[in-house]
Design a protein around this motif. Structure first.
Motif, mmCIF file in Angstrom:
data_model
loop_
_atom_site.group_PDB
_atom_site.id
_atom_site.type_symbol
_atom_site.label_atom_id
_atom_site.label_comp_id
_atom_site.label_asym_id
_atom_site.label_seq_id
_atom_site.Cartn_x
_atom_site.Cartn_y
_atom_site.Cartn_z
ATOM 1 N N HIS A 23 -9.341 56.469 -5.374
ATOM 2 C CA HIS A 23 -9.808 55.197 -4.665
ATOM 3 C C HIS A 23 -9.478 53.952 -5.779
ATOM 4 O O HIS A 23 -9.639 54.314 -7.037
ATOM 5 C CB HIS A 23 -11.403 55.376 -4.484
ATOM 6 N N THR A 24 -9.642 52.902 -5.449
ATOM 7 C CA THR A 24 -9.503 51.513 -6.348
ATOM 8 C C THR A 24 -10.947 51.338 -6.539
ATOM 9 O O THR A 24 -12.157 51.769 -6.045
ATOM 10 C CB THR A 24 -8.908 50.294 -5.377
ATOM 11 N N VAL A 25 -11.017 50.320 -7.601
ATOM 12 C CA VAL A 25 -12.471 49.836 -8.064
ATOM 13 C C VAL A 25 -13.331 49.333 -6.893
ATOM 14 O O VAL A 25 -14.307 49.556 -6.594
ATOM 15 C CB VAL A 25 -12.291 49.041 -9.201
ATOM 16 N N LEU A 26 -12.580 48.316 -5.994
ATOM 17 C CA LEU A 26 -13.306 47.818 -5.182
ATOM 18 C C LEU A 26 -13.626 48.757 -3.962
ATOM 19 O O LEU A 26 -14.881 48.432 -3.391
ATOM 20 C CB LEU A 26 -12.339 46.848 -4.392
ATOM 21 N N ALA A 33 -22.137 50.601 -2.590
ATOM 22 C CA ALA A 33 -23.046 49.504 -1.774
ATOM 23 C C ALA A 33 -23.474 50.161 -0.446
ATOM 24 O O ALA A 33 -24.653 50.136 -0.178
ATOM 25 C CB ALA A 33 -22.192 48.313 -1.612
ATOM 26 N N ILE A 34 -22.676 50.949 0.118
ATOM 27 C CA ILE A 34 -23.082 51.464 1.360
ATOM 28 C C ILE A 34 -23.973 52.517 1.299
ATOM 29 O O ILE A 34 -24.956 52.783 1.788
ATOM 30 C CB ILE A 34 -21.932 51.821 2.167
ATOM 31 N N GLY A 35 -23.371 53.415 0.282
ATOM 32 C CA GLY A 35 -24.294 54.601 0.024
ATOM 33 C C GLY A 35 -25.735 54.350 -0.443
ATOM 34 O O GLY A 35 -26.831 54.972 -0.171
ATOM 35 N N CYS A 36 -25.850 53.581 -1.530
ATOM 36 C CA CYS A 36 -27.109 53.226 -2.146
ATOM 37 C C CYS A 36 -27.935 52.551 -0.982
ATOM 38 O O CYS A 36 -29.250 52.494 -1.003
ATOM 39 C CB CYS A 36 -26.971 52.180 -3.256
ATOM 40 N N SER A 37 -27.363 51.654 -0.147
ATOM 41 C CA SER A 37 -28.243 50.994 0.767
ATOM 42 C C SER A 37 -28.771 52.079 1.895
ATOM 43 O O SER A 37 -30.119 51.874 2.177
ATOM 44 C CB SER A 37 -27.574 49.939 1.785
ATOM 45 N N ARG A 143 -18.149 61.288 -2.140
ATOM 46 C CA ARG A 143 -16.815 60.882 -1.885
ATOM 47 C C ARG A 143 -16.081 60.157 -2.765
ATOM 48 O O ARG A 143 -14.686 60.103 -2.893
ATOM 49 C CB ARG A 143 -16.561 60.333 -0.484
ATOM 50 N N HIS A 144 -16.688 59.445 -3.453
ATOM 51 C CA HIS A 144 -16.276 58.276 -4.527
ATOM 52 C C HIS A 144 -16.868 58.755 -6.152
ATOM 53 O O HIS A 144 -16.832 57.753 -6.886
ATOM 54 C CB HIS A 144 -16.663 56.980 -4.450
ATOM 55 N N GLY A 145 -16.992 59.830 -6.430
ATOM 56 C CA GLY A 145 -17.222 60.312 -7.646
ATOM 57 C C GLY A 145 -18.400 60.030 -8.251
ATOM 58 O O GLY A 145 -18.887 59.857 -9.542
#
Length: 216
Positions: A23-26, A33-37, A143-145
């Motif tokens: 995955h890219t940084v963006l 942002a989605i997961g934390c929300s 999914r994003h480490g």
């Protein structure tokens, strides 16, 4: 080269049709942002309904009913010991990401009362939807480490060092949380809290299958 199952692999033994792409940084930032929300919203919903759930989110909710501290603050305070397990269990990169997302969850959960008001919620809806979106939030982070910390990291640590099945450890932790809830919640709240924990775990069981996921 083709395997016996018809899968095409390259000379290095990797899937030739679906190579692993980082995955890219963006992409990581967007997923965080989605997961934390999702996790913060799920916690607020369960708190409004007077319920708890599994994992550290459940522990933070349970403690918030007896301690005069915001659930977001409790979430990260309870997670601090588990951060120590993140490095040996998943590595330095995972630990750093986990600390960052935990700070974000704390901030979002603490700011939520100023952003919107939830005066009442049907407990069944709160249990099912709240538990599910917490699970989806944890899934997005995984999914994003990164992770929401807590018992999940402990389960991975024990599996790596003691060869104890991570799923069994997580189940035991959630069962202990629910058993402790008997001392604080009434039977009605406890029943819906169990449903919430099941909804959250169901997301991870149903969708967190690394062998089906190509990104990292």
């Amino acid at each position: 080269m083709t395997t016996t199952t018809g899968q095409l692999i390259d000379k290095d033994g990797k899937d030739a049709l679906y190579p692993t792409v980082k995955h890219t940084v963006l992409e990581d930032i967007y997923a965080f942002a989605i997961g934390c929300s999702f996790i913060a919203l799920g916690i607020v919903m369960l708190k409004t309904a007077g319920l708890t759930t599994g994992g550290v989110a459940g522990i933070a909710l349970l403690v918030s009913y007896v301690a005069p501290l915001p659930v977001g603050v409790l979430f990260i305070l309870i997670n601090i010991p588990f951060f120590l397990f993140a490095w040996p269990a998943m590595g330095k990169r995972f630990m750093i990401k986990t600390v960052i997302v935990n700070l974000a969850i704390m901030g979002m959960a603490s700011y939520a009362p100023y952003a919107f008001k939830l005066e009442s919620l049907n407990p069944l809806f709160a249990a099912l939807f709240g538990g599910t979106i917490i699970g989806m939030g944890i899934l997005a982070l995984a999914r994003h480490g990164a992770g929401a910390g807590g018992t999940g990291v402990l389960a991975l640590y024990l599996q790596k060092t003691k060869n104890i099945n991570a799923g069994k450890t997580q189940l035991a932790c959630d069962a202990l949380i629910m058993a402790t809830s008997i001392l604080i919640l009434n039977p009605h709240q406890l029943l819906f809290s169990v449903i919430s924990a099941a909804a959250m775990s169901g997301v991870m069981v149903g969708f967190h299958k690394p062998e089906r996921y190509l990104g990292r």
